[in-house]
Motif scaffolding. Structure first.
Motif, PDB file in Angstrom:
ATOM      1  N   CYS A 174      43.836  42.172  42.813  1.00 56.09           N
ATOM      2  CA  CYS A 174      42.763  41.375  43.416  1.00 56.09           C
ATOM      3  C   CYS A 174      42.817  39.939  42.926  1.00 56.09           C
ATOM      4  O   CYS A 174      42.707  38.995  43.714  1.00 56.09           O
TER       5      CYS A 174
ATOM      6  N   THR B 151      48.709  46.056  46.189  1.00 63.69           N
ATOM      7  CA  THR B 151      47.322  45.627  46.285  1.00 63.69           C
ATOM      8  C   THR B 151      47.217  44.139  46.499  1.00 63.69           C
ATOM      9  O   THR B 151      46.424  43.664  47.314  1.00 63.69           O
TER      10      THR B 151
ATOM     11  N   VAL C  90      45.184  42.559  49.433  1.00 62.34           N
ATOM     12  CA  VAL C  90      43.995  41.741  49.172  1.00 62.34           C
ATOM     13  C   VAL C  90      44.188  40.346  49.761  1.00 62.34           C
ATOM     14  O   VAL C  90      43.279  39.781  50.371  1.00 62.34           O
TER      15      VAL C  90
ATOM     16  N   THR D 194      35.238  42.117  50.810  1.00 63.20           N
ATOM     17  CA  THR D 194      36.447  42.895  50.562  1.00 63.20           C
ATOM     18  C   THR D 194      36.156  44.098  49.674  1.00 63.20           C
ATOM     19  O   THR D 194      36.946  45.017  49.597  1.00 63.20           O
TER      20      THR D 194
ATOM     21  N   ILE E  97      38.318  47.560  49.060  1.00 61.79           N
ATOM     22  CA  ILE E  97      38.980  47.720  47.767  1.00 61.79           C
ATOM     23  C   ILE E  97      38.586  49.047  47.123  1.00 61.79           C
ATOM     24  O   ILE E  97      39.429  49.764  46.595  1.00 61.79           O
TER      25      ILE E  97
END
Lengths: 309, 306
Positions: free
Chosen positions: B122, B182, B186, B221, B225
Motif C-alpha cells: 500500500c 499488492t 493498489v 481503497t 484492500i
C-alpha cells in the motif's frame, strides 16, 4: 505498436539482467560450501584445485563478470556437484519432461476448468454449480502433497490401477497429469464462473437477448468472448507454474524433471545448477509476460491505449 | 363514499424542523458493510468457525495436560482415544496439543504475512500513484524486476539464505517479494480514484493533498484492500506448508499444520489420523478465509453490489 513492443522487449532484457544479478549474489551469500556436501576430509591442495576449476577462488565481482560473459554465450557453467555435467545440458534434458506432463496437465486442466466454470455460471445455484464449486474448493483447500498422497494411495495402492510413482511409460504419466490438472481445474472454474456471472449482468448481453438472439448465440458471441479475458492473464502464470509448481509433484512421483533437480541442487549447494535453473525460470517467466502483453494489446483494444503510459 | 365527521380530525400542527430530524441512527460505510455481511449466512458461519479455530489455538495448549514437545515412550503412535484425542505421533507426543500449537504458527504466518505485504504494498503503490511521472515509472520498473523471479523460487532461495527457520525468517522469505502484486494493484486502484470527479472537485476546492489522501484515497481503497488481505492469507498458509514439505519450514520441536501434515504424509497408510487432523485444520482455515473473503467482497465493494 511496433515501438511499444521494442520498448517492452528492452525492459524485459533489463529485467532479466537484474534478476540474474540478484540471484547470483544471493546464491553466493548462502552459508555452506559445495564441497562440504561431498567429502569431508580433502587435502588442502585438492580443495584449492577445485575452487580454481570453478573460479571460486577469484574475487566475487570477477566471478560475476565471468558468469555474465558465459551467459551471453549460452553457457551456464558446469554442475559443481557432478563434475562434467553442464548445467545447460541438464536443463535441456530435464525441462522437456516437466514440460511434457505439465503441458498436457495444463491444457487438460484449463479446458476442463473453463468448461466447468461455464456450466457453473449457467446453472447458478443449482446442483451443477454446487458440484463444480465443491471440486473447486477441494482443489484450493488441500495442500498438493496431501492430494498426491491420497491419489497415490487410492489409485496406486488400494485399487492398484496405476503405478504410484516412477517414470518412463505412459501409465506413469496419468496420475501426475491428473493431480497437476486438478489444481488448474479448481482455479479456472472459479475465475471463469465469477467473470461469466459478471458478463451476464452487462447491458450488452441484455441487448443481445432483446434483439432475439438465441441463448447459444448470446453465450458464444457475447458472453464467452468477454468473460474469458481474465483467464488469459492467469494462463501465462500457469505456464511458468508448469515448471515451478512441479517441485512437489516431481519429487513425490519420482519424475526426473527440472523441479526435481532444482530441489536436489539446492540441498547440495550446487551453485551453478541453482543459478542456471533460476535463470531459466526467469527467462521463461519474462518471455511469457512479454508475449502476454503483446497478445493482450492484440485482443483488447482498450489496453492498447492505456498500455502506452 | 362515507363522510367522516370533522370532529374526528385533530390538528397536530407542523413543526418546520421535524422534517430534518434523523429518525434512525446514521449508518456509515462500515456499519452498512457489517449489516450486509451479517446477511450472508455462509460467511457468518465461516467467521464463527474461524474464531473457534483461533480460540482453540490460543487456549487448547494451555489447558491440555500434555506439553507439545514432551516425548512419551510408553504411548507411541496411539490412535485417537480418550487420553489423546487426536492420538500421538511416533515419538509419543500428544497430537491434540501439537495440532493447536501448529495452528498458532500457521495462522500467525498467514495473517502476519498478508498484513506485512499489504502494508508495504500500500505504501509503495500509494507513493507511486500519488507522485506519478518519473517516480512512478522507476518504482514500477523495480516491481517488475522483482515480480519476474517466480515467487516460489524467491521463497526457497530466501529460506536457504536465511538458514535459521523461525517465524520471523519465514515471514521475511515469503513477503520479500510478496508485496509486489499488492503494490501494483493498489497503484492502479489509486490511479483510478485520482481520476474520479470527486478528487478533481476536492482539488479545485483547494483541499490539501494530505486531506485528499486521508479522506478520499484511503477510505475508498480500504474495502478492496481488506478483501485482498482475506484472500491472500490462505496463500501464505499454503506457502508455509510447501516450505515445510521441502524441509525449509519451521524446525522441530516447533511445528505448524504444514509441518505436521508433511511429516505424517509418508506414513499415512498406517497412521491416517496423523495426517487427517492437520489437513482438516488447513482445509477448514482455507475454506473459512475464502468464504469470509467472498462475504467481505460483497459487503465492502460497492461495484459488486447487486
Amino acid at each position: 505498436m511496433g515501438k511499444y513492443i521494442i520498448k517492452r522487449t528492452f525492459f524485459a532484457f533489463l529485467t532479466l539482467i537484474a534478476v540474474v544479478t540478484i540471484t547470483f549474489f544471493l546464491m553466493r551469500s548462502i552459508p555452506g560450501d559445495p564441497l562440504a556436501g561431498m567429502a569431508r576430509a580433502l587435502p588442502e591442495e585438492t580443495k584449492q584445485a577445485f575452487y580454481a576449476k570453478y573460479g571460486l577462488d577469484k574475487p566475487l565481482f570477477e566471478q560475476y563478470l565471468i558468469y555474465m560473459k558465459g551467459l551471453f554465450h549460452g553457457d551456464l557453467g558446469e554442475s559443481i556437484r557432478y563434475a562434467g555435467r553442464p548445467v545447460m545440458k541438464t536443463i535441456a534434458e530435464t525441462s522437456p519432461i516437466s514440460g511434457l506432463y505439465g503441458g498436457i496437465a495444463l491444457v487438460l486442466g484449463t479446458l476442463t476448468g473453463v468448461i466447468l466454470g461455464i456450466v457453473a455460471a449457467l446453472n447458478k445455484n443449482r446442483w451443477p454449480d454446487y458440484i463444480v464449486m465443491f471440486i473447486a474448493i477441494l482443489g484450493t483447500t488441500l495442500p498438493v502433497f496431501v492430494l498426491i498422497s491420497l491419489a497415490q494411495w487410492v489409485f496406486g495402492v488400494k485399487l492398484g490401477w496405476l503405478p504410484p510413482s516412477g517414470w518412463g511409460e505412459l501409465k506413469h504419466m496419468i496420475l501426475p497429469i491428473a493431480v497437476s490438472a486438478f489444481g488448474s481445474v479448481a482455479t479456472y472454474a472459479r475465475y471463469v464462473k465469477a467473470s461469466m456471472l459478471d458478463t451476464l449482468d452487462q447491458d450488452y448481453v441484455l441487448t443481445a437477448k432483446a434483439k432475439g438472439l438465441s441463448d447459444f448465440q448470446v453465450i458464444t458471441r457475447h458472453v464467452l468472448r468477454n468473460s474469458l479475458m481474465p483467464s488469459v492473464t492467469i494462463f501465462a502464470g500457469s505456464v511458468v507454474g508448469v515448471f515451478t509448481g512441479a517441485f512437489v509433484t516431481e519429487r513425490m512421483f519420482a519424475i526426473p524433471g527440472i523441479g526435481f533437480y532444482y530441489i536436489s541442487s539446492i540441498n547440495n549447494n550446487d551453485y551453478t545448477m541453482v543459478l542456471g535453473t533460476t535463470v531459466f525460470y526467469a527467462v521463461l517467466f519474462i518471455v511469457m509476460q512479454l508475449v502476454l502483453d503483446i497478445v493482450y494489446t492484440l485482443i483488447d483494444p482498450r489496453i492498447r491505449v492505456s498500455g502506452k503510459k | 363514499m362515507q363522510t367522516i365527521p370533522k370532529d374526528k380530525f385533530t390538528i397536530v400542527g407542523v413543526e418546520p424542523d421535524s422534517a430534518d430530524i434523523i429518525a434512525r441512527p446514521p449508518i456509515n460505510y462500515w456499519k452498512d458493510a457489517w449489516r450486509r455481511f451479517k446477511q450472508n449466512k455462509i460467511a457468518v458461519i465461516a467467521l464463527i468457525v474461524l474464531l473457534l479455530l483461533v480460540f482453540m489455538c490460543i487456549f487448547a495448549p494451555i489447558f491440555s495436560p500434555y506439553e507439545y514437545e514432551t516425548i512419551d515412550k510408553e504411548a507411541r503412535n496411539v490412535g485417537p482415544c480418550a487420553a489423546h484425542w487426536f492420538g500421538t505421533d511416533k515419538l509419543g507426543r500428544d497430537m491434540f496439543t501439537r495440532v493447536w500449537i501448529g495452528g498458532r504458527v500457521s495462522i500467525i504466518i498467514g495473517i502476519a504475512g498478508a498484513l506485512i505485504s499489504m502494508t508495504v504494498g500500500c505504501i509503495y503503490g500509494g507513493i507511486a500513484a500519488y507522485f506519478g511521472g518519473i517516480v512512478d515509472n522507476i518504482m514500477m520498473r523495480i516491481v517488475e524486476v522483482l515480480i519476474a523471479v517466480p515467487y516460489l523460487i524467491v521463497v526457497i532461495l530466501m529460506s536457504v539464505v536465511l538458514e535459521d527457520s523461525n517465524i520471523g525468517t519465514l515471514l521475511l522469505a515469503m513477503t520479500i517479494t510478496g508485496w509486489c502484486g499488492t503494490a501494483r494493484f493498489v497503484r492502479s486502484e489509486m490511479l483510478r480514484i485520482k481520476n474520479e470527479e470527486y478528487t478533481l472537485a476536492a482539488q479545485l476546492l483547494g483541499v490539501s493533498p494530505w486531506k485528499i489522501v486521508t479522506r478520499h484515497f484511503i477510505p475508498n481503497t480500504m474495502g478492496i484492500i481488506i478483501v485482498n488481505i482475506t484472500f491472500s492469507i490462505p496463500g501464505y498458509i499454503f506457502s508455509e506448508a510447501f516450505l515445510s514439505y521441502m524441509g525449509l519450514g519451521i524446525q522441530p520441536p516447533g511445528t505448524s499444520w504444514g509441518a505436521l501434515a508433511s511429516a505424517a504424509q509418508s506414513q499415512f497408510t498406517f497412521y491416517p489420523y496423523l495426517l487427517f487432523f492437520p489437513v482438516l485444520m488447513i482445509a477448514l482455515t482455507m475454506l473459512c478465509f475464502t468464504l469470509i473473503g467472498d462475504g467481505l467482497r460483497d459487503a465492502l465493494d460497492p461495484k459488486a453490489r447487486k
